[in-house]
Design a protein around this motif. Structure first.
Motif, PDB file in Angstrom:
ATOM      1  N   VAL A  43      72.827  50.497  68.179  1.00  0.00           N
ATOM      2  CA  VAL A  43      72.868  49.899  66.849  1.00  0.00           C
ATOM      3  C   VAL A  43      73.148  51.019  65.859  1.00  0.00           C
ATOM      4  O   VAL A  43      72.507  52.065  65.888  1.00  0.00           O
ATOM      5  N   LEU A  44      74.125  50.793  64.956  1.00  0.00           N
ATOM      6  CA  LEU A  44      74.597  51.854  64.075  1.00  0.00           C
ATOM      7  C   LEU A  44      74.209  51.689  62.614  1.00  0.00           C
ATOM      8  O   LEU A  44      74.618  52.479  61.769  1.00  0.00           O
ATOM      9  N   ASN A  45      73.436  50.633  62.291  1.00  0.00           N
ATOM     10  CA  ASN A  45      72.940  50.475  60.917  1.00  0.00           C
ATOM     11  C   ASN A  45      71.632  49.701  60.939  1.00  0.00           C
ATOM     12  O   ASN A  45      71.195  49.210  61.975  1.00  0.00           O
ATOM     13  N   ASP A  46      70.985  49.570  59.783  1.00  0.00           N
ATOM     14  CA  ASP A  46      69.647  48.977  59.708  1.00  0.00           C
ATOM     15  C   ASP A  46      69.607  47.505  60.077  1.00  0.00           C
ATOM     16  O   ASP A  46      68.638  47.039  60.666  1.00  0.00           O
ATOM     17  N   ASP A  47      70.626  46.728  59.720  1.00  0.00           N
ATOM     18  CA  ASP A  47      70.576  45.284  59.980  1.00  0.00           C
ATOM     19  C   ASP A  47      71.290  44.888  61.285  1.00  0.00           C
ATOM     20  O   ASP A  47      71.492  43.704  61.532  1.00  0.00           O
ATOM     21  N   ALA A  48      71.667  45.848  62.096  1.00  0.00           N
ATOM     22  CA  ALA A  48      72.298  45.623  63.407  1.00  0.00           C
ATOM     23  C   ALA A  48      73.638  44.894  63.322  1.00  0.00           C
ATOM     24  O   ALA A  48      74.102  44.333  64.309  1.00  0.00           O
ATOM     25  N   SER A  49      74.274  44.912  62.146  1.00  0.00           N
ATOM     26  CA  SER A  49      75.581  44.275  62.023  1.00  0.00           C
ATOM     27  C   SER A  49      76.702  45.182  62.541  1.00  0.00           C
ATOM     28  O   SER A  49      77.834  44.745  62.704  1.00  0.00           O
TER      29      SER A  49
END
Length: 152
Positions: free
Chosen positions: A90-96
């Motif tokens: 996962v590459l950001n906080d909201d997993a988008s």
């Protein structure tokens, strides 16, 4: 008269080893990464770093790229039970933004061989796997990874 034509590559005298020092940085964010390539050797550092970029002898042409982080993820590898393992990063906080990778055990003799020398990050610790900047750029842009950029 017209513009001066470029000097053919083969007639340029070879240069000795060199050091590139960033003297000024107009419009470059401090957290951006400056990447400089001379032939198949690439050096990278944050723009805010005061360290020089050092290159071996031979190249008279440099390519400069400025990259900015769009995401960060970490992968903590488990000991290999099988020959390969799949992970989701996962590459950001909201997993988008995420990517899925396969880590494959390889022979130690192959671990030192480059996949794409000019674009390669250092080996991931203990895995013998490499990821290229081109692959990351293409994946983030939703483009198909060219066959020449795939792991073999």
């Amino acid at each position: 008269p017209g513009p001066v034509p470029p000097v053919p590559t083969d007639s340029r005298p070879p240069l000795g080893a060199m050091e590139v020092i960033l003297d000024s940085k107009l419009g470059l964010p401090e957290e951006a990464i400056l990447s400089i390539r001379a032939g198949n050797v690439r050096r990278q550092a944050t723009v805010g770093s005061a360290k020089p970029f050092r290159f071996p002898a031979g190249e008279s042409r440099l390519k400069f790229d400025v990259m900015q982080r769009v995401g960060t993820g970490y992968l903590v590898m488990k000991p290999f039970a099988d020959q390969e393992a799949k992970y989701r990063v996962v590459l950001n906080d909201d997993a988008s933004m995420a990517c899925e990778v396969t880590l494959r055990q390889i022979d130690q003799a192959l671990a030192g061989q480059a996949v794409a020398e000019e674009d390669t990050f250092k080996h991931l610790p203990g895995a013998g796997a490499k990821v290229t900047l081109r692959q990351i750029d293409q994946a983030l842009a939703g483009q198909a990874v060219a066959e020449e950029d795939t792991f073999k």
